[in-house]
Design a protein around this motif. Structure first.
Motif, PDB file in Angstrom:
ATOM      1  N   ARG A   1      96.661  49.183 -21.089  1.00 60.76           N
ATOM      2  CA  ARG A   1      96.025  50.421 -21.562  1.00 60.76           C
ATOM      3  C   ARG A   1      94.755  50.111 -22.352  1.00 60.76           C
ATOM      4  NH1 ARG A   1      97.913  55.464 -22.149  1.00 60.76           N
ATOM      5  NH2 ARG A   1     100.087  54.778 -21.894  1.00 60.76           N
ATOM      6  N   GLN A   2      94.828  49.090 -23.218  1.00 59.47           N
ATOM      7  CA  GLN A   2      93.669  48.747 -24.026  1.00 59.47           C
ATOM      8  C   GLN A   2      92.521  48.244 -23.151  1.00 59.47           C
ATOM      9  OE1 GLN A   2      93.280  49.198 -27.496  1.00 59.47           O
ATOM     10  NE2 GLN A   2      91.183  48.908 -26.753  1.00 59.47           N
ATOM     11  N   THR A   3      92.849  47.451 -22.138  1.00 61.87           N
ATOM     12  CA  THR A   3      91.813  46.937 -21.238  1.00 61.87           C
ATOM     13  C   THR A   3      91.111  48.078 -20.513  1.00 61.87           C
ATOM     14  OG1 THR A   3      92.978  44.845 -20.886  1.00 61.87           O
ATOM     15  CG2 THR A   3      91.406  45.512 -19.201  1.00 61.87           C
ATOM     16  N   LEU A   4      91.880  49.031 -19.999  1.00 61.83           N
ATOM     17  CA  LEU A   4      91.284  50.157 -19.284  1.00 61.83           C
ATOM     18  C   LEU A   4      90.545  51.089 -20.238  1.00 61.83           C
ATOM     19  CD1 LEU A   4      94.120  50.945 -16.715  1.00 61.83           C
ATOM     20  CD2 LEU A   4      91.963  49.755 -16.299  1.00 61.83           C
ATOM     21  N   THR A   5      91.075  51.256 -21.454  1.00 59.12           N
ATOM     22  CA  THR A   5      90.395  52.089 -22.453  1.00 59.12           C
ATOM     23  C   THR A   5      89.028  51.507 -22.794  1.00 59.12           C
ATOM     24  OG1 THR A   5      92.498  52.850 -23.405  1.00 59.12           O
ATOM     25  CG2 THR A   5      90.543  53.028 -24.796  1.00 59.12           C
ATOM     26  N   ASP A   6      88.977  50.186 -22.952  1.00 59.53           N
ATOM     27  CA  ASP A   6      87.694  49.535 -23.249  1.00 59.53           C
ATOM     28  C   ASP A   6      86.695  49.753 -22.113  1.00 59.53           C
ATOM     29  OD1 ASP A   6      88.773  48.631 -25.602  1.00 59.53           O
ATOM     30  OD2 ASP A   6      89.179  46.600 -24.877  1.00 59.53           O
ATOM     31  N   LEU A   7      87.169  49.671 -20.872  1.00 58.26           N
ATOM     32  CA  LEU A   7      86.290  49.873 -19.719  1.00 58.26           C
ATOM     33  C   LEU A   7      85.771  51.310 -19.671  1.00 58.26           C
ATOM     34  CD1 LEU A   7      85.266  48.430 -17.082  1.00 58.26           C
ATOM     35  CD2 LEU A   7      87.160  49.567 -15.923  1.00 58.26           C
ATOM     36  N   VAL A   8      86.661  52.266 -19.892  1.00 58.35           N
ATOM     37  CA  VAL A   8      86.271  53.676 -19.885  1.00 58.35           C
ATOM     38  C   VAL A   8      85.241  53.958 -20.971  1.00 58.35           C
ATOM     39  CG1 VAL A   8      87.127  56.007 -20.378  1.00 58.35           C
ATOM     40  CG2 VAL A   8      88.386  54.528 -18.799  1.00 58.35           C
ATOM     41  N   ARG A   9      85.458  53.388 -22.149  1.00 63.64           N
ATOM     42  CA  ARG A   9      84.527  53.618 -23.263  1.00 63.64           C
ATOM     43  C   ARG A   9      83.180  52.953 -22.989  1.00 63.64           C
ATOM     44  NH1 ARG A   9      87.318  51.293 -27.035  1.00 63.64           N
ATOM     45  NH2 ARG A   9      88.480  53.160 -27.602  1.00 63.64           N
ATOM     46  N   LEU A  10      83.185  51.726 -22.474  1.00 60.44           N
ATOM     47  CA  LEU A  10      81.950  50.983 -22.239  1.00 60.44           C
ATOM     48  C   LEU A  10      81.052  51.688 -21.231  1.00 60.44           C
ATOM     49  CD1 LEU A  10      80.236  48.388 -22.600  1.00 60.44           C
ATOM     50  CD2 LEU A  10      81.585  47.368 -20.749  1.00 60.44           C
ATOM     51  N   HIS A  11      81.653  52.246 -20.191  1.00 57.52           N
ATOM     52  CA  HIS A  11      80.860  52.852 -19.112  1.00 57.52           C
ATOM     53  C   HIS A  11      80.853  54.386 -19.173  1.00 57.52           C
ATOM     54  CE1 HIS A  11      80.067  49.053 -17.011  1.00 57.52           C
ATOM     55  NE2 HIS A  11      81.300  48.705 -17.321  1.00 57.52           N
ATOM     56  N   ARG A  12      81.352  54.928 -20.283  1.00 60.95           N
ATOM     57  CA  ARG A  12      81.351  56.377 -20.504  1.00 60.95           C
ATOM     58  C   ARG A  12      82.001  57.122 -19.335  1.00 60.95           C
ATOM     59  NH1 ARG A  12      76.432  54.472 -22.475  1.00 60.95           N
ATOM     60  NH2 ARG A  12      76.043  54.933 -24.683  1.00 60.95           N
ATOM     61  N   LEU A  13      83.199  56.684 -19.004  1.00 63.53           N
ATOM     62  CA  LEU A  13      83.950  57.291 -17.907  1.00 63.53           C
ATOM     63  C   LEU A  13      84.930  58.319 -18.462  1.00 63.53           C
ATOM     64  CD1 LEU A  13      84.709  53.988 -15.936  1.00 63.53           C
ATOM     65  CD2 LEU A  13      82.790  55.556 -15.622  1.00 63.53           C
ATOM     66  N   ASP A  14      85.619  58.995 -17.552  1.00 65.81           N
ATOM     67  CA  ASP A  14      86.608  60.011 -17.909  1.00 65.81           C
ATOM     68  C   ASP A  14      88.001  59.431 -17.669  1.00 65.81           C
ATOM     69  OD1 ASP A  14      88.283  62.217 -18.155  1.00 65.81           O
ATOM     70  OD2 ASP A  14      86.825  63.592 -17.269  1.00 65.81           O
TER      71      ASP A  14
END
Length: 462
Positions: A350-363
Protein backbone atom coordinates in the motif's frame (compact mmCIF):
# COMPACT_ATOMS: atom_id res chain seq x y z
CA UNK A 1 5.70 -47.95 -0.76
CA UNK A 2 7.35 -46.44 2.30
CA UNK A 3 5.48 -43.46 3.74
CA UNK A 4 7.88 -40.55 4.29
CA UNK A 5 5.54 -37.72 5.32
CA UNK A 6 1.90 -37.59 6.41
CA UNK A 7 -0.15 -34.41 6.69
CA UNK A 8 -3.41 -34.57 8.67
CA UNK A 9 -6.04 -31.83 8.82
CA UNK A 10 -3.47 -29.09 8.22
CA UNK A 11 -4.91 -25.58 8.32
CA UNK A 12 -3.38 -22.13 7.99
CA UNK A 13 -5.22 -19.25 9.60
CA UNK A 14 -4.95 -15.50 9.99
CA UNK A 15 -8.17 -13.75 10.98
CA UNK A 16 -9.95 -16.55 9.10
CA UNK A 17 -9.02 -19.85 7.46
CA UNK A 18 -6.74 -19.43 4.43
CA UNK A 19 -5.95 -23.14 4.04
CA UNK A 20 -8.84 -25.40 4.95
CA UNK A 21 -8.17 -28.82 6.58
CA UNK A 22 -5.89 -30.63 4.14
CA UNK A 23 -4.33 -34.07 4.25
CA UNK A 24 -1.77 -35.84 2.09
CA UNK A 25 0.60 -38.78 2.14
CA UNK A 26 4.03 -38.57 0.54
CA UNK A 27 5.54 -41.93 -0.40
CA UNK A 28 9.07 -42.82 -1.38
CA UNK A 29 9.43 -43.22 -5.13
CA UNK A 30 6.06 -41.69 -6.07
CA UNK A 31 5.79 -37.98 -6.96
CA UNK A 32 2.93 -35.93 -5.55
CA UNK A 33 2.09 -32.72 -7.41
CA UNK A 34 -0.18 -29.93 -6.16
CA UNK A 35 -1.72 -28.03 -9.05
CA UNK A 36 -3.80 -24.88 -8.84
CA UNK A 37 -4.24 -21.18 -9.39
CA UNK A 38 -2.16 -18.43 -7.85
CA UNK A 39 -3.38 -17.78 -4.31
CA UNK A 40 -5.01 -21.21 -3.98
CA UNK A 41 -2.92 -22.08 -0.91
CA UNK A 42 -0.32 -24.30 -2.58
CA UNK A 43 2.72 -22.40 -1.31
CA UNK A 44 1.17 -21.88 2.13
CA UNK A 45 0.89 -25.65 2.43
CA UNK A 46 4.63 -26.02 1.73
CA UNK A 47 5.51 -23.17 4.09
CA UNK A 48 3.41 -24.70 6.87
CA UNK A 49 5.17 -28.05 6.46
CA UNK A 50 8.60 -26.39 6.57
CA UNK A 51 7.71 -23.98 9.39
CA UNK A 52 8.34 -20.78 7.42
CA UNK A 53 4.89 -19.18 7.30
CA UNK A 54 4.80 -15.37 6.96
CA UNK A 55 4.23 -13.30 10.10
CA UNK A 56 0.60 -13.23 11.19
CA UNK A 57 -0.19 -16.72 9.91
CA UNK A 58 -0.30 -19.89 12.01
CA UNK A 59 -0.70 -23.59 11.27
CA UNK A 60 -2.69 -26.29 13.06
CA UNK A 61 -3.12 -30.01 12.48
CA UNK A 62 -0.34 -32.60 12.25
CA UNK A 63 2.69 -33.03 9.97
CA UNK A 64 4.23 -36.43 10.74
CA UNK A 65 7.83 -37.25 9.82
CA UNK A 66 9.23 -40.53 11.16
CA UNK A 67 6.38 -40.57 13.66
CA UNK A 68 7.14 -37.10 15.02
CA UNK A 69 4.84 -34.10 14.58
CA UNK A 70 6.82 -31.25 13.03
CA UNK A 71 4.27 -28.68 14.20
CA UNK A 72 4.92 -29.68 17.82
CA UNK A 73 8.73 -29.47 17.49
CA UNK A 74 10.75 -26.53 18.80
CA UNK A 75 11.84 -24.38 15.89
CA UNK A 76 15.51 -25.16 16.48
CA UNK A 77 14.81 -28.87 15.92
CA UNK A 78 12.83 -28.16 12.76
CA UNK A 79 15.63 -26.02 11.37
CA UNK A 80 18.06 -28.89 11.92
CA UNK A 81 16.03 -30.89 9.39
CA UNK A 82 16.29 -28.25 6.67
CA UNK A 83 18.53 -29.44 3.87
CA UNK A 84 19.50 -32.65 5.68
CA UNK A 85 16.08 -34.32 5.73
CA UNK A 86 13.73 -31.93 3.93
CA UNK A 87 14.94 -29.65 1.15
CA UNK A 88 12.87 -26.71 -0.07
CA UNK A 89 13.34 -25.44 -3.61
CA UNK A 90 12.12 -21.85 -3.27
CA UNK A 91 9.68 -20.07 -5.53
CA UNK A 92 11.62 -16.80 -5.85
CA UNK A 93 15.35 -17.12 -6.60
CA UNK A 94 15.96 -13.41 -5.89
CA UNK A 95 14.73 -13.93 -2.32
CA UNK A 96 16.59 -17.23 -1.87
CA UNK A 97 20.03 -16.12 -3.06
CA UNK A 98 22.44 -13.79 -1.26
CA UNK A 99 22.94 -10.87 -3.70
CA UNK A 100 26.49 -10.26 -2.37
CA UNK A 101 27.69 -13.87 -2.70
CA UNK A 102 28.85 -15.51 -5.91
CA UNK A 103 26.78 -18.37 -7.33
CA UNK A 104 29.40 -21.08 -6.88
CA UNK A 105 30.08 -20.08 -3.28
CA UNK A 106 26.36 -20.32 -2.41
CA UNK A 107 26.12 -23.88 -3.73
CA UNK A 108 29.45 -24.87 -2.14
CA UNK A 109 28.34 -23.47 1.22
CA UNK A 110 25.45 -25.94 1.39
CA UNK A 111 27.73 -28.84 0.44
CA UNK A 112 30.12 -27.79 3.22
CA UNK A 113 27.74 -26.85 6.05
CA UNK A 114 24.90 -29.30 5.42
CA UNK A 115 26.47 -32.26 3.61
CA UNK A 116 29.74 -32.02 5.58
CA UNK A 117 32.20 -31.88 2.68
CA UNK A 118 35.61 -30.28 2.97
CA UNK A 119 36.09 -26.88 1.34
CA UNK A 120 37.85 -28.42 -1.67
CA UNK A 121 35.22 -31.15 -2.04
CA UNK A 122 32.40 -28.63 -1.70
CA UNK A 123 33.94 -26.39 -4.35
CA UNK A 124 34.31 -29.30 -6.78
CA UNK A 125 30.76 -30.51 -6.09
CA UNK A 126 29.36 -27.01 -6.69
CA UNK A 127 31.18 -26.76 -10.02
CA UNK A 128 29.78 -30.13 -11.06
CA UNK A 129 26.24 -29.18 -9.99
CA UNK A 130 26.28 -25.91 -11.93
CA UNK A 131 27.82 -27.51 -15.02
CA UNK A 132 25.10 -30.17 -14.99
CA UNK A 133 22.52 -27.37 -15.11
CA UNK A 134 24.26 -25.60 -17.99
CA UNK A 135 25.74 -22.96 -15.66
CA UNK A 136 29.47 -23.66 -15.78
CA UNK A 137 30.12 -19.99 -16.64
CA UNK A 138 28.03 -18.77 -13.68
CA UNK A 139 30.29 -20.12 -10.92
CA UNK A 140 32.02 -16.78 -10.26
CA UNK A 141 29.06 -14.48 -10.96
CA UNK A 142 26.78 -12.62 -8.56
CA UNK A 143 23.00 -13.26 -8.75
CA UNK A 144 22.46 -9.79 -10.22
CA UNK A 145 24.63 -10.77 -13.19
CA UNK A 146 22.39 -13.72 -14.06
CA UNK A 147 19.12 -13.92 -15.98
CA UNK A 148 16.01 -14.94 -14.06
CA UNK A 149 16.14 -18.47 -15.46
CA UNK A 150 19.82 -18.80 -14.57
CA UNK A 151 19.20 -17.56 -11.02
CA UNK A 152 16.38 -20.10 -10.69
CA UNK A 153 18.78 -22.92 -11.55
CA UNK A 154 21.43 -21.66 -9.12
CA UNK A 155 18.82 -21.65 -6.34
CA UNK A 156 17.87 -25.18 -7.38
CA UNK A 157 21.48 -26.35 -7.10
CA UNK A 158 21.99 -24.68 -3.71
CA UNK A 159 18.81 -26.15 -2.24
CA UNK A 160 19.60 -29.68 -3.41
CA UNK A 161 23.23 -29.72 -2.28
CA UNK A 162 22.20 -31.03 1.16
CA UNK A 163 20.65 -34.13 -0.44
CA UNK A 164 17.62 -34.32 1.86
CA UNK A 165 15.47 -37.42 1.27
CA UNK A 166 12.30 -35.31 0.96
CA UNK A 167 12.16 -32.51 -1.61
CA UNK A 168 9.47 -29.81 -1.60
CA UNK A 169 9.72 -27.97 -4.91
CA UNK A 170 7.71 -24.74 -5.00
CA UNK A 171 7.22 -23.71 -8.65
CA UNK A 172 10.63 -25.13 -9.66
CA UNK A 173 10.28 -24.37 -13.39
CA UNK A 174 9.05 -20.76 -13.38
CA UNK A 175 10.89 -18.62 -15.91
CA UNK A 176 12.57 -21.58 -17.62
CA UNK A 177 12.32 -22.32 -21.32
CA UNK A 178 10.97 -25.72 -22.40
CA UNK A 179 14.38 -27.40 -22.56
CA UNK A 180 15.46 -26.12 -19.15
CA UNK A 181 12.06 -27.02 -17.72
CA UNK A 182 12.54 -30.58 -18.93
CA UNK A 183 16.02 -30.62 -17.37
CA UNK A 184 14.60 -29.47 -14.02
CA UNK A 185 11.87 -32.12 -14.13
CA UNK A 186 14.49 -34.77 -14.92
CA UNK A 187 16.49 -33.69 -11.86
CA UNK A 188 13.41 -33.91 -9.66
CA UNK A 189 12.56 -37.34 -11.01
CA UNK A 190 16.08 -38.51 -10.26
CA UNK A 191 15.35 -37.90 -6.57
CA UNK A 192 12.29 -40.13 -6.89
CA UNK A 193 14.17 -42.87 -8.71
CA UNK A 194 16.70 -42.92 -5.86
CA UNK A 195 13.88 -43.60 -3.37
CA UNK A 196 13.27 -40.07 -2.16
CA UNK A 197 9.99 -38.22 -1.69
CA UNK A 198 8.96 -35.41 -4.03
CA UNK A 199 6.20 -32.87 -3.33
CA UNK A 200 5.95 -30.39 -6.20
CA UNK A 201 3.85 -27.24 -6.26
CA UNK A 202 3.15 -25.87 -9.72
CA UNK A 203 0.66 -24.11 -11.94
CA UNK A 204 2.21 -25.72 -15.03
CA UNK A 205 0.08 -28.62 -16.25
CA UNK A 206 2.94 -29.80 -18.49
CA UNK A 207 5.15 -30.26 -15.42
CA UNK A 208 2.42 -32.23 -13.64
CA UNK A 209 2.10 -34.49 -16.68
CA UNK A 210 5.85 -35.10 -16.87
CA UNK A 211 6.17 -35.90 -13.17
CA UNK A 212 3.29 -38.39 -13.11
CA UNK A 213 2.52 -40.07 -9.80
CA UNK A 214 -0.40 -38.43 -7.99
CA UNK A 215 -1.99 -35.00 -8.42
CA UNK A 216 -3.97 -32.79 -6.03
CA UNK A 217 -5.87 -29.86 -7.53
CA UNK A 218 -6.40 -26.92 -5.16
CA UNK A 219 -8.64 -23.88 -5.32
CA UNK A 220 -9.18 -21.15 -2.71
CA UNK A 221 -7.52 -23.09 0.09
CA UNK A 222 -9.08 -26.50 -0.42
CA UNK A 223 -8.53 -29.64 -2.45
CA UNK A 224 -11.16 -30.02 -5.19
CA UNK A 225 -9.81 -33.16 -6.85
CA UNK A 226 -7.05 -35.72 -6.41
CA UNK A 227 -5.91 -39.03 -7.80
CA UNK A 228 -3.40 -40.58 -10.19
CA UNK A 229 -1.97 -37.92 -12.52
CA UNK A 230 -2.91 -39.83 -15.65
CA UNK A 231 -6.59 -39.95 -14.65
CA UNK A 232 -6.92 -36.41 -13.26
CA UNK A 233 -5.17 -34.74 -16.20
CA UNK A 234 -6.86 -36.86 -18.88
CA UNK A 235 -10.45 -36.77 -17.61
CA UNK A 236 -10.88 -34.36 -14.66
CA UNK A 237 -14.12 -34.67 -12.74
CA UNK A 238 -14.32 -31.12 -11.35
CA UNK A 239 -15.34 -28.13 -13.46
CA UNK A 240 -12.40 -26.16 -12.07
CA UNK A 241 -9.82 -28.73 -13.17
CA UNK A 242 -11.40 -28.79 -16.64
CA UNK A 243 -11.14 -24.99 -16.84
CA UNK A 244 -7.50 -25.18 -15.75
CA UNK A 245 -6.61 -27.61 -18.54
CA UNK A 246 -8.57 -25.62 -21.13
CA UNK A 247 -6.53 -22.50 -20.32
CA UNK A 248 -3.25 -23.82 -21.74
CA UNK A 249 -1.93 -21.28 -24.31
CA UNK A 250 -2.08 -23.81 -27.15
CA UNK A 251 -5.88 -23.68 -26.76
CA UNK A 252 -6.20 -19.87 -26.86
CA UNK A 253 -7.74 -18.12 -29.85
CA UNK A 254 -5.27 -16.19 -32.01
CA UNK A 255 -5.29 -12.44 -31.26
CA UNK A 256 -6.72 -10.79 -34.40
CA UNK A 257 -4.35 -8.48 -36.30
CA UNK A 258 -4.84 -4.75 -36.01
CA UNK A 259 -3.15 -1.87 -37.87
CA UNK A 260 -0.33 -0.41 -35.78
CA UNK A 261 0.10 3.30 -35.17
CA UNK A 262 3.15 5.54 -35.37
CA UNK A 263 6.62 4.31 -34.31
CA UNK A 264 7.26 4.57 -30.57
CA UNK A 265 10.74 3.10 -30.52
CA UNK A 266 13.38 2.15 -33.07
CA UNK A 267 16.75 0.36 -32.76
CA UNK A 268 19.43 0.17 -35.42
CA UNK A 269 22.48 -2.11 -35.50
CA UNK A 270 22.33 -3.08 -31.82
CA UNK A 271 25.16 -5.25 -30.54
CA UNK A 272 25.79 -6.50 -27.02
CA UNK A 273 28.08 -9.05 -25.40
CA UNK A 274 28.04 -10.40 -21.85
CA UNK A 275 31.11 -11.89 -20.22
CA UNK A 276 32.90 -11.81 -23.56
CA UNK A 277 30.12 -13.81 -25.23
CA UNK A 278 28.12 -12.06 -28.00
CA UNK A 279 24.38 -12.02 -27.35
CA UNK A 280 23.34 -10.37 -30.62
CA UNK A 281 24.88 -8.16 -33.29
CA UNK A 282 23.40 -5.87 -35.96
CA UNK A 283 19.87 -6.15 -34.56
CA UNK A 284 17.27 -3.79 -36.10
CA UNK A 285 13.85 -3.34 -34.56
CA UNK A 286 10.88 -0.95 -34.79
CA UNK A 287 7.82 -1.11 -32.53
CA UNK A 288 4.68 0.91 -33.24
CA UNK A 289 1.83 2.10 -31.05
CA UNK A 290 -0.58 -0.73 -30.24
CA UNK A 291 1.77 -3.36 -31.66
CA UNK A 292 2.77 -6.49 -29.72
CA UNK A 293 6.16 -7.92 -30.67
CA UNK A 294 7.09 -11.28 -29.16
CA UNK A 295 10.65 -12.27 -28.21
CA UNK A 296 11.59 -15.91 -27.67
CA UNK A 297 14.78 -17.83 -27.01
CA UNK A 298 16.52 -19.93 -24.34
CA UNK A 299 17.50 -18.68 -20.88
CA UNK A 300 20.55 -16.41 -20.98
CA UNK A 301 20.29 -15.53 -24.69
CA UNK A 302 19.88 -11.81 -24.05
CA UNK A 303 16.11 -11.24 -24.00
CA UNK A 304 16.18 -9.17 -20.81
CA UNK A 305 19.32 -7.37 -21.98
CA UNK A 306 17.51 -6.33 -25.18
CA UNK A 307 14.75 -4.73 -23.12
CA UNK A 308 17.29 -2.93 -20.97
CA UNK A 309 18.96 -1.50 -24.09
CA UNK A 310 15.65 -0.25 -25.51
CA UNK A 311 14.77 1.45 -22.22
CA UNK A 312 18.20 3.04 -21.86
CA UNK A 313 19.01 1.01 -18.73
CA UNK A 314 21.96 -0.66 -20.45
CA UNK A 315 24.41 0.86 -22.96
CA UNK A 316 24.88 -1.00 -26.28
CA UNK A 317 28.32 -2.03 -27.46
CA UNK A 318 27.30 -0.69 -30.88
CA UNK A 319 24.17 0.73 -32.46
CA UNK A 320 21.55 3.24 -31.39
CA UNK A 321 18.03 3.49 -29.93
CA UNK A 322 15.47 6.18 -30.83
CA UNK A 323 12.44 6.84 -28.65
CA UNK A 324 9.57 9.06 -29.71
CA UNK A 325 10.40 12.57 -28.41
CA UNK A 326 8.12 14.72 -26.28
CA UNK A 327 7.05 11.83 -24.02
CA UNK A 328 8.11 11.52 -20.38
CA UNK A 329 10.68 8.78 -19.76
CA UNK A 330 8.45 7.33 -17.03
CA UNK A 331 6.03 6.21 -19.76
CA UNK A 332 8.66 3.85 -21.18
CA UNK A 333 8.28 1.07 -18.66
CA UNK A 334 9.48 -2.41 -17.74
CA UNK A 335 7.44 -5.22 -16.21
CA UNK A 336 10.09 -7.26 -14.42
CA UNK A 337 10.53 -11.01 -14.79
CA UNK A 338 11.10 -11.26 -11.05
CA UNK A 339 8.51 -9.04 -9.33
CA UNK A 340 10.47 -8.69 -6.05
CA UNK A 341 12.84 -6.47 -8.06
CA UNK A 342 10.00 -3.98 -8.61
CA UNK A 343 9.10 -3.39 -4.96
CA UNK A 344 10.96 -2.11 -1.89
CA UNK A 345 11.26 -5.19 0.34
CA UNK A 346 10.49 -3.67 3.75
CA UNK A 347 7.50 -1.38 3.16
CA UNK A 348 3.91 -2.44 2.63
CA UNK A 349 2.52 -2.69 -0.88
CA UNK A 350 0.00 0.00 0.00
CA UNK A 351 2.79 2.41 0.89
CA UNK A 352 4.63 1.71 -2.37
CA UNK A 353 1.52 2.38 -4.45
CA UNK A 354 0.60 5.42 -2.34
CA UNK A 355 4.03 6.91 -3.00
CA UNK A 356 3.61 6.32 -6.74
CA UNK A 357 0.15 7.90 -6.79
CA UNK A 358 1.39 10.94 -4.88
CA UNK A 359 4.55 11.37 -7.00
CA UNK A 360 2.67 11.34 -10.31
CA UNK A 361 -0.50 13.04 -9.04
CA UNK A 362 -2.71 10.08 -9.88
CA UNK A 363 -6.14 9.09 -8.58
CA UNK A 364 -6.25 6.26 -6.03
CA UNK A 365 -9.53 5.07 -7.56
CA UNK A 366 -7.49 3.82 -10.54
CA UNK A 367 -5.62 1.52 -8.14
CA UNK A 368 -8.92 0.14 -6.90
CA UNK A 369 -10.23 -0.34 -10.45
CA UNK A 370 -7.13 -2.22 -11.55
CA UNK A 371 -7.15 -4.32 -8.36
CA UNK A 372 -10.61 -5.48 -9.32
CA UNK A 373 -9.69 -6.18 -12.97
CA UNK A 374 -6.63 -8.18 -11.89
CA UNK A 375 -8.61 -10.10 -9.26
CA UNK A 376 -6.44 -8.89 -6.39
CA UNK A 377 -7.80 -8.73 -2.84
CA UNK A 378 -7.49 -5.31 -1.12
CA UNK A 379 -6.14 -7.12 1.97
CA UNK A 380 -2.88 -7.78 0.08
CA UNK A 381 -1.99 -4.08 0.17
CA UNK A 382 -1.15 -4.20 3.87
CA UNK A 383 1.46 -6.93 3.40
CA UNK A 384 5.11 -6.69 2.41
CA UNK A 385 6.21 -8.13 -0.96
CA UNK A 386 7.58 -11.36 0.52
CA UNK A 387 4.26 -11.98 2.28
CA UNK A 388 2.23 -12.55 -0.90
CA UNK A 389 2.50 -15.29 -3.51
CA UNK A 390 4.69 -14.85 -6.58
CA UNK A 391 1.65 -14.75 -8.84
CA UNK A 392 -0.09 -12.10 -6.75
CA UNK A 393 3.07 -10.00 -6.69
CA UNK A 394 3.38 -10.31 -10.47
CA UNK A 395 -0.15 -8.96 -10.93
CA UNK A 396 0.59 -6.13 -8.48
CA UNK A 397 3.68 -5.30 -10.56
CA UNK A 398 1.47 -5.13 -13.66
CA UNK A 399 -0.93 -2.83 -11.80
CA UNK A 400 1.97 -0.57 -10.79
CA UNK A 401 3.14 -0.25 -14.40
CA UNK A 402 -0.33 0.36 -15.83
CA UNK A 403 -0.89 3.25 -13.41
CA UNK A 404 1.74 5.22 -15.38
CA UNK A 405 -0.12 4.89 -18.69
CA UNK A 406 2.93 3.56 -20.62
CA UNK A 407 3.48 4.20 -24.33
CA UNK A 408 6.06 1.40 -24.46
CA UNK A 409 6.13 -1.61 -22.18
CA UNK A 410 8.90 -4.17 -22.04
CA UNK A 411 7.06 -7.14 -20.52
CA UNK A 412 9.76 -9.58 -19.39
CA UNK A 413 8.07 -12.95 -18.78
CA UNK A 414 5.02 -11.20 -17.26
CA UNK A 415 3.06 -14.42 -16.71
CA UNK A 416 5.82 -16.85 -15.70
CA UNK A 417 4.49 -16.88 -12.13
CA UNK A 418 0.82 -17.18 -12.98
CA UNK A 419 -1.36 -20.24 -13.20
CA UNK A 420 -2.95 -20.99 -16.57
CA UNK A 421 -6.34 -19.41 -15.85
CA UNK A 422 -4.86 -16.22 -14.38
CA UNK A 423 -2.23 -16.13 -17.14
CA UNK A 424 -4.91 -16.15 -19.82
CA UNK A 425 -6.88 -13.41 -18.06
CA UNK A 426 -3.75 -11.28 -17.46
CA UNK A 427 -2.48 -11.58 -21.04
CA UNK A 428 -5.94 -10.67 -22.32
CA UNK A 429 -5.91 -7.60 -20.04
CA UNK A 430 -2.38 -6.62 -21.07
CA UNK A 431 -3.01 -6.99 -24.79
CA UNK A 432 -6.42 -5.31 -24.53
CA UNK A 433 -4.94 -2.29 -22.77
CA UNK A 434 -2.10 -2.15 -25.31
CA UNK A 435 -4.63 -2.05 -28.14
CA UNK A 436 -6.99 0.41 -26.45
CA UNK A 437 -4.28 2.83 -25.27
CA UNK A 438 -1.93 2.45 -28.24
CA UNK A 439 0.86 1.09 -26.05
CA UNK A 440 3.72 -0.66 -27.88
CA UNK A 441 4.63 -3.93 -26.17
CA UNK A 442 7.78 -6.04 -26.39
CA UNK A 443 6.63 -9.34 -24.87
CA UNK A 444 9.22 -11.89 -23.73
CA UNK A 445 8.09 -15.44 -23.07
CA UNK A 446 9.56 -18.92 -22.98
CA UNK A 447 6.16 -20.24 -24.06
CA UNK A 448 6.07 -20.47 -27.86
CA UNK A 449 2.33 -21.18 -27.76
CA UNK A 450 1.66 -17.97 -25.86
CA UNK A 451 3.64 -15.89 -28.37
CA UNK A 452 1.95 -17.62 -31.32
CA UNK A 453 -1.48 -16.67 -29.97
CA UNK A 454 -0.60 -13.16 -28.77
CA UNK A 455 2.14 -11.43 -30.78
CA UNK A 456 1.68 -9.60 -34.07
CA UNK A 457 5.17 -10.73 -35.03
CA UNK A 458 8.09 -12.48 -33.34
CA UNK A 459 11.87 -12.17 -32.87
CA UNK A 460 13.91 -15.24 -32.02
CA UNK A 461 17.20 -14.86 -30.13
CA UNK A 462 19.62 -17.80 -30.02
Amino acid sequence: MTVLLTVEDLTVVSTDAILRPTGLTLRAGRPLTILGQTGSGKSLLAQAIMGVLPDGLSAAGRVLLDGRDLLAMPMAERRALWGRTIGLLPQEPWLALDPTMRAGAQVAETHRLVAGLTAAEADAAARADLAHLGLADAFGKLPGELSGGMAQRVAFAAARAGRGRIVIADEPTKGLDADRRDDAVALLLREVEEGGGLLTITHDVAVARQLGGDVMVMREGEVVEQGPAEEVLRAPRSAYARDLLAAEPSSWPKLPPRPAGEPMLRARGLAKARGGKPLFDGLDLEIRAGEIVGVGGPSGCGKSTLGGLLLGLVAPDRGSVWRKPGIGRHRFQKLYQDPPAAFPPHGSLRQTLTDLVRLHRLDWSEVERLMDRLRLSPTLLDRRPREVSGGELQRLALLRVLLLDPVFLFADEPTSRLDLVTQQETVALLTGIARDRGCAVLLVSHDAGLLDRTADRRIALA
